[in-house]
Design an enzyme around this catalytic site. Structure first.
Site, PDB file in Angstrom:
ATOM      1  N   SER A   1      -4.652   1.534  -9.552  1.00  7.64           N
ATOM      2  CA  SER A   1      -4.984   2.965  -9.196  1.00  7.64           C
ATOM      3  C   SER A   1      -4.677   3.408  -9.986  1.00  7.64           C
ATOM      4  CB  SER A   1      -3.721   2.997  -7.685  1.00  7.64           C
ATOM      5  OG  SER A   1      -3.683   2.439  -7.153  1.00  7.64           O
TER       6      SER A   1
ATOM      7  N   ARG B   1       2.032   9.605 -11.639  1.00  5.34           N
ATOM      8  CA  ARG B   1       2.384   9.021 -10.718  1.00  5.34           C
ATOM      9  C   ARG B   1       2.792   9.991 -10.131  1.00  5.34           C
ATOM     10  NH1 ARG B   1       5.362   4.719  -8.795  1.00  5.34           N
ATOM     11  NH2 ARG B   1       4.397   3.904 -11.584  1.00  5.34           N
TER      12      ARG B   1
ATOM     13  N   HIS C   1      -1.185   9.303  -8.296  1.00 11.34           N
ATOM     14  CA  HIS C   1      -0.462   8.551  -7.256  1.00 11.34           C
ATOM     15  C   HIS C   1       0.437   8.461  -5.770  1.00 11.34           C
ATOM     16  CE1 HIS C   1       1.376   4.897  -6.449  1.00 11.34           C
ATOM     17  NE2 HIS C   1       0.224   4.139  -7.300  1.00 11.34           N
TER      18      HIS C   1
END
Lengths: 208, 208
Positions: A15, A40, A43
């Site tokens: 990812s 993040r 994500h």
């Protein structure tokens, strides 16, 4: 049809590689020291707009890590954000997570004073000794209360993560935090949320 | 600077009005029966893209409400989603929220079998008697496991909310659910998350 046997760490690595490639394709450059936090958040949301709207006071991430090394607690404004922060990673440094929002006494006091539970929760957290990181993903009044405590009481949080989501008072509340001399991480505009607040905490923790 | 005294319900009403107006300005028309769910997701994310990507099987919301009226539980794949669902609103109908993800036995079994904790969690939930709503905001393997249980064991959940967020296996896992005859609410594409899963549950509950 058989469920694939996939290791979570492999999925995360793949990812992050996809996010890195797509950011490059979009021509979005993120300074190396900020990239783990911004990535993040992307994500967690699958929303690349965060690459344009996240803002950091100077050395905010490094200062947050110093605070965690000295045992800083993380205070959230929702039980969702509380559930999302990696408590094991924080406990390694002696810190704990706290959320006062579901405390019946907080609800009573808020009702008696005609203010939000988030405002009372911030006052309670500010009365605690030792370094505190605030992870605010929901309540603009939490940010406004922190600003008031900073201005009138000289309160000095270790870091304010200001990422409430919403359509009313949210943009202004974030700007109020960006005007302070306290270390901050803010997502400008309407977007954010409890998941984003937790993701920022975890990105800080995982890079230590 | 003084913190304004704002009533949460007023903020929510104003937010929903802003969302309604901006959807109209963008020319996005949402069927009346779906609007409360789609608008609460936008309220939770400040992301209008959900107006284009959310999809519902026929009468999914009404079927979910029937299940809740008969005491359906809500099973989540994260403790964050669990924290976000309004448990009081669900308890009024006799239902409870459950998440098996932090159960040490689930972790052990997953490790022993080389599958994800989410997959084991779905199997445990599917073994429970009575109607079950699944609110999946994180793990595509949760959706793939449910699909497998539906296909091979004739399992019939009351509703599957399929809104995992992510870059690997997520789009396909959502499509696997949309092919079933089970009532489903899915956000097509990469976006979603625990907050979105909880928001959909709450929108269903608040409209009862």
């Amino acid at each position: 049809m058989k469920v694939d046997h996939i290791r979570p760490q492999d999925i995360e690595n793949t990812s992050m590689q996809i996010i890195r490639e797509e950011l490059a394709q979009m021509g979005k450059e993120i300074p190396a020291e900020l990239a783990p936090v911004v990535m993040r958040v992307i994500h967690t949301t699958a929303d690349f707009e965060y690459a344009d709207t996240m803002a950091f006071s100077p050395c905010a991430i490094e200062k947050a890590r110093e605070a965690i090394r000295s045992g800083a607690r993380i205070v959230t404004d929702t039980n969702m954000a509380l559930a999302g922060v990696n408590k094991k990673a924080l406990a390694k440094w002696g810190g704990e997570t706290i959320c006062f929002m579901a405390d019946p006494e907080v609800a009573e006091e808020a009702s008696a004073r005609g203010i939000t539970r988030a405002a009372v929760s911030m006052e309670r957290a500010a009365a605690l000794d030792g370094p505190t990181i605030f992870a605010i993903g929901n309540a603009p009044t939490a940010l406004l209360t922190l600003r008031e405590l900073i201005d009138t009481k000289g309160y000095k949080p270790a870091l304010i993560i200001g990422v409430p989501v919403g359509f009313v008072n949210v943009v202004n509340a974030k700007e109020q935090i960006m005007e302070t001399q306290i270390p901050w991480i803010v997502n400008r505009g309407r977007k954010g949320g409890s998941g984003v607040a937790a993701a920022i905490c975890n990105a800080i923790l995982y890079g230590m």
